[in-house]
Design a protein around this motif. Structure first.
Motif, PDB file in Angstrom:
ATOM      1  N   ASN A 282     -14.447  -3.776 -42.200  1.00  0.00           N
ATOM      2  CA  ASN A 282     -15.647  -3.448 -41.434  1.00  0.00           C
ATOM      3  C   ASN A 282     -15.379  -2.279 -40.487  1.00  0.00           C
ATOM      4  O   ASN A 282     -14.241  -1.814 -40.341  1.00  0.00           O
ATOM      5  CB  ASN A 282     -16.183  -4.676 -40.690  1.00  0.00           C
ATOM      6  N   HIS A 283     -16.448  -1.804 -39.854  1.00  0.00           N
ATOM      7  CA  HIS A 283     -16.334  -0.606 -39.007  1.00  0.00           C
ATOM      8  C   HIS A 283     -15.372  -0.833 -37.844  1.00  0.00           C
ATOM      9  O   HIS A 283     -14.616   0.071 -37.464  1.00  0.00           O
ATOM     10  CB  HIS A 283     -17.717  -0.209 -38.481  1.00  0.00           C
ATOM     11  N   ASP A 284     -15.387  -2.048 -37.285  1.00  0.00           N
ATOM     12  CA  ASP A 284     -14.494  -2.335 -36.166  1.00  0.00           C
ATOM     13  C   ASP A 284     -13.029  -2.207 -36.575  1.00  0.00           C
ATOM     14  O   ASP A 284     -12.222  -1.607 -35.851  1.00  0.00           O
ATOM     15  CB  ASP A 284     -14.772  -3.745 -35.634  1.00  0.00           C
ATOM     16  N   LEU A 285     -12.680  -2.759 -37.733  1.00  0.00           N
ATOM     17  CA  LEU A 285     -11.298  -2.656 -38.206  1.00  0.00           C
ATOM     18  C   LEU A 285     -10.906  -1.199 -38.450  1.00  0.00           C
ATOM     19  O   LEU A 285      -9.803  -0.771 -38.085  1.00  0.00           O
ATOM     20  CB  LEU A 285     -11.123  -3.458 -39.492  1.00  0.00           C
TER      21      LEU A 285
ATOM     22  N   GLY B 157      -5.219   3.491 -33.611  1.00  0.00           N
ATOM     23  CA  GLY B 157      -3.857   2.996 -33.501  1.00  0.00           C
ATOM     24  C   GLY B 157      -3.760   1.689 -32.742  1.00  0.00           C
ATOM     25  O   GLY B 157      -2.733   1.402 -32.113  1.00  0.00           O
ATOM     26  N   GLU B 158      -4.835   0.873 -32.800  1.00  0.00           N
ATOM     27  CA  GLU B 158      -4.872  -0.362 -32.020  1.00  0.00           C
ATOM     28  C   GLU B 158      -4.499  -1.601 -32.824  1.00  0.00           C
ATOM     29  O   GLU B 158      -4.423  -2.691 -32.263  1.00  0.00           O
ATOM     30  CB  GLU B 158      -6.288  -0.541 -31.449  1.00  0.00           C
ATOM     31  N   LEU B 159      -4.299  -1.461 -34.120  1.00  0.00           N
ATOM     32  CA  LEU B 159      -3.966  -2.613 -34.952  1.00  0.00           C
ATOM     33  C   LEU B 159      -2.466  -2.870 -34.970  1.00  0.00           C
ATOM     34  O   LEU B 159      -1.654  -1.959 -34.764  1.00  0.00           O
ATOM     35  CB  LEU B 159      -4.450  -2.388 -36.381  1.00  0.00           C
ATOM     36  N   ASP B 160      -2.088  -4.118 -35.237  1.00  0.00           N
ATOM     37  CA  ASP B 160      -0.681  -4.424 -35.450  1.00  0.00           C
ATOM     38  C   ASP B 160      -0.225  -3.765 -36.746  1.00  0.00           C
ATOM     39  O   ASP B 160      -1.040  -3.373 -37.593  1.00  0.00           O
ATOM     40  CB  ASP B 160      -0.466  -5.932 -35.521  1.00  0.00           C
TER      41      ASP B 160
ATOM     42  N   ARG C 228     -12.019   6.360 -46.612  1.00  0.00           N
ATOM     43  CA  ARG C 228     -11.337   7.570 -46.128  1.00  0.00           C
ATOM     44  C   ARG C 228     -12.340   8.480 -45.422  1.00  0.00           C
ATOM     45  O   ARG C 228     -12.024   9.095 -44.388  1.00  0.00           O
ATOM     46  CB  ARG C 228     -10.650   8.306 -47.281  1.00  0.00           C
ATOM     47  N   GLN C 229     -13.547   8.601 -45.963  1.00  0.00           N
ATOM     48  CA  GLN C 229     -14.582   9.403 -45.315  1.00  0.00           C
ATOM     49  C   GLN C 229     -14.977   8.803 -43.973  1.00  0.00           C
ATOM     50  O   GLN C 229     -15.210   9.527 -42.991  1.00  0.00           O
ATOM     51  CB  GLN C 229     -15.801   9.505 -46.225  1.00  0.00           C
ATOM     52  N   LYS C 230     -15.056   7.477 -43.912  1.00  0.00           N
ATOM     53  CA  LYS C 230     -15.382   6.826 -42.649  1.00  0.00           C
ATOM     54  C   LYS C 230     -14.308   7.094 -41.595  1.00  0.00           C
ATOM     55  O   LYS C 230     -14.618   7.374 -40.431  1.00  0.00           O
ATOM     56  CB  LYS C 230     -15.539   5.317 -42.858  1.00  0.00           C
ATOM     57  N   ILE C 231     -13.035   7.003 -42.004  1.00  0.00           N
ATOM     58  CA  ILE C 231     -11.940   7.277 -41.072  1.00  0.00           C
ATOM     59  C   ILE C 231     -12.015   8.722 -40.584  1.00  0.00           C
ATOM     60  O   ILE C 231     -11.838   8.998 -39.387  1.00  0.00           O
ATOM     61  CB  ILE C 231     -10.580   7.014 -41.743  1.00  0.00           C
ATOM     62  N   ALA C 232     -12.280   9.658 -41.492  1.00  0.00           N
ATOM     63  CA  ALA C 232     -12.385  11.068 -41.110  1.00  0.00           C
ATOM     64  C   ALA C 232     -13.514  11.274 -40.101  1.00  0.00           C
ATOM     65  O   ALA C 232     -13.371  12.040 -39.136  1.00  0.00           O
ATOM     66  CB  ALA C 232     -12.611  11.929 -42.353  1.00  0.00           C
ATOM     67  N   ALA C 233     -14.639  10.590 -40.298  1.00  0.00           N
ATOM     68  CA  ALA C 233     -15.765  10.715 -39.373  1.00  0.00           C
ATOM     69  C   ALA C 233     -15.419  10.136 -38.003  1.00  0.00           C
ATOM     70  O   ALA C 233     -15.763  10.713 -36.960  1.00  0.00           O
ATOM     71  CB  ALA C 233     -16.994  10.016 -39.947  1.00  0.00           C
ATOM     72  N   ILE C 234     -14.733   8.994 -37.990  1.00  0.00           N
ATOM     73  CA  ILE C 234     -14.321   8.386 -36.724  1.00  0.00           C
ATOM     74  C   ILE C 234     -13.361   9.305 -35.981  1.00  0.00           C
ATOM     75  O   ILE C 234     -13.496   9.520 -34.759  1.00  0.00           O
ATOM     76  CB  ILE C 234     -13.669   7.015 -36.980  1.00  0.00           C
ATOM     77  N   GLU C 235     -12.388   9.869 -36.698  1.00  0.00           N
ATOM     78  CA  GLU C 235     -11.412  10.757 -36.059  1.00  0.00           C
ATOM     79  C   GLU C 235     -12.068  12.039 -35.569  1.00  0.00           C
ATOM     80  O   GLU C 235     -11.706  12.565 -34.510  1.00  0.00           O
ATOM     81  CB  GLU C 235     -10.281  11.060 -37.038  1.00  0.00           C
ATOM     82  N   ALA C 236     -13.046  12.571 -36.321  1.00  0.00           N
ATOM     83  CA  ALA C 236     -13.750  13.776 -35.887  1.00  0.00           C
ATOM     84  C   ALA C 236     -14.539  13.514 -34.612  1.00  0.00           C
ATOM     85  O   ALA C 236     -14.570  14.344 -33.694  1.00  0.00           O
ATOM     86  CB  ALA C 236     -14.678  14.264 -36.996  1.00  0.00           C
ATOM     87  N   LYS C 237     -15.168  12.339 -34.538  1.00  0.00           N
ATOM     88  CA  LYS C 237     -15.909  11.973 -33.333  1.00  0.00           C
ATOM     89  C   LYS C 237     -14.972  11.838 -32.142  1.00  0.00           C
ATOM     90  O   LYS C 237     -15.278  12.303 -31.034  1.00  0.00           O
ATOM     91  CB  LYS C 237     -16.657  10.663 -33.566  1.00  0.00           C
TER      92      LYS C 237
END
Length: 224
Positions: free
Chosen positions: A9-12, A19-22, A40-49
């Motif tokens: 999910n988005h929270d995970l 870098g908050e996960l174990d 991967r696209q979602k991660i890229a969008a989160i990192e860009a934000k």
């Protein structure tokens, strides 16, 4: 892979990007990302934000001229490229071989020997930090794990083949989260095996028939 239907999910994903996960949970999501362009696209969008927020925060503390200079440097400074050597590693199961997820290829010494579990299931522990337990689970053709629920959370990532339960069929790349709200009976079809990577933060609890007699021994699924 277009056939992936189950994702973190988005929270995970946000906690992974921050870098908050174990380390164990991060390994599982990293392995999922190897399969899943959607995440991967979602991660890229989160990192860009996150980068825009950081840039805005830093710019607010700079004088206008210094801020403009920093933006100019960032616009023209080439990004550093880090190349790491990855050694191809495989898991061998009888006469079959399966490629390891890249995130585990440099740590194949952390993978223990295979042992047998009820239902024609085989397991190899993966040594990880923290209290959660990570395992490779191999289900042979026409096999099943006894019906169970979870005393905590179980995350399963399908690496090869497929299995199914009452809720659906799971294929490579699928990232399935089960909690104490779920009861299921994972199984494979005739002629179809399955290799998974799983993460448990508490023992299983068997719920049906003679399998309930295994509950005093459920630590078998949760021991180091």
């Amino acid at each position: 892979m277009a056939n992936i239907h189950f994702h973190p999910n988005h929270d995970l994903l946000s906690r992974y990007a921050n870098g908050e996960l174990d380390s164990a949970s991060s390994i599982l999501i990293s392995a999922h990302l190897e399969f899943c362009p959607h995440c991967r696209q979602k991660i890229a969008a989160i990192e860009a934000k996150q980068a825009r927020i950081l840039e805005s925060s830093e710019s607010a503390t700079l004088t206008p001229s210094l801020s403009a200079m920093m933006l100019e440097i960032m616009a023209h400074e080439p990004a550093e490229t880090i190349i790491e050597e990855v050694t191809d590693c495989e898991l061998t199961m009888e006469d079959k071989t399966y490629p390891l997820p890249s995130v585990l290829q440099r740590h194949n010494d952390k993978i223990g020997p295979w042992s047998r579990l009820p239902g024609n299931i085989k397991r190899a522990q993966v040594e990880v930090s923290g209290d959660s337990k990570m395992n490779f689970i191999y289900m042979d053709s026409d096999s099943s794990l006894p019906e169970h629920t979870h005393q905590g959370q179980e995350i399963t990532l399908v690496l090869a083949g497929e299995f199914y339960d009452e809720s659906g069929t799971y294929k490579p790349g699928d990232f399935i989260v089960q909690t104490d709200e779920h009861t299921h009976l994972p199984r494979t079809r005739e002629g179809q095996d399955c290799l998974c990577l799983t993460l448990l933060n508490a023992p299983l609890h068997f719920t049906s028939g003679l399998a309930t007699l295994l509950n005093p021994f459920s630590q078998l699924f949760f021991r180091r």
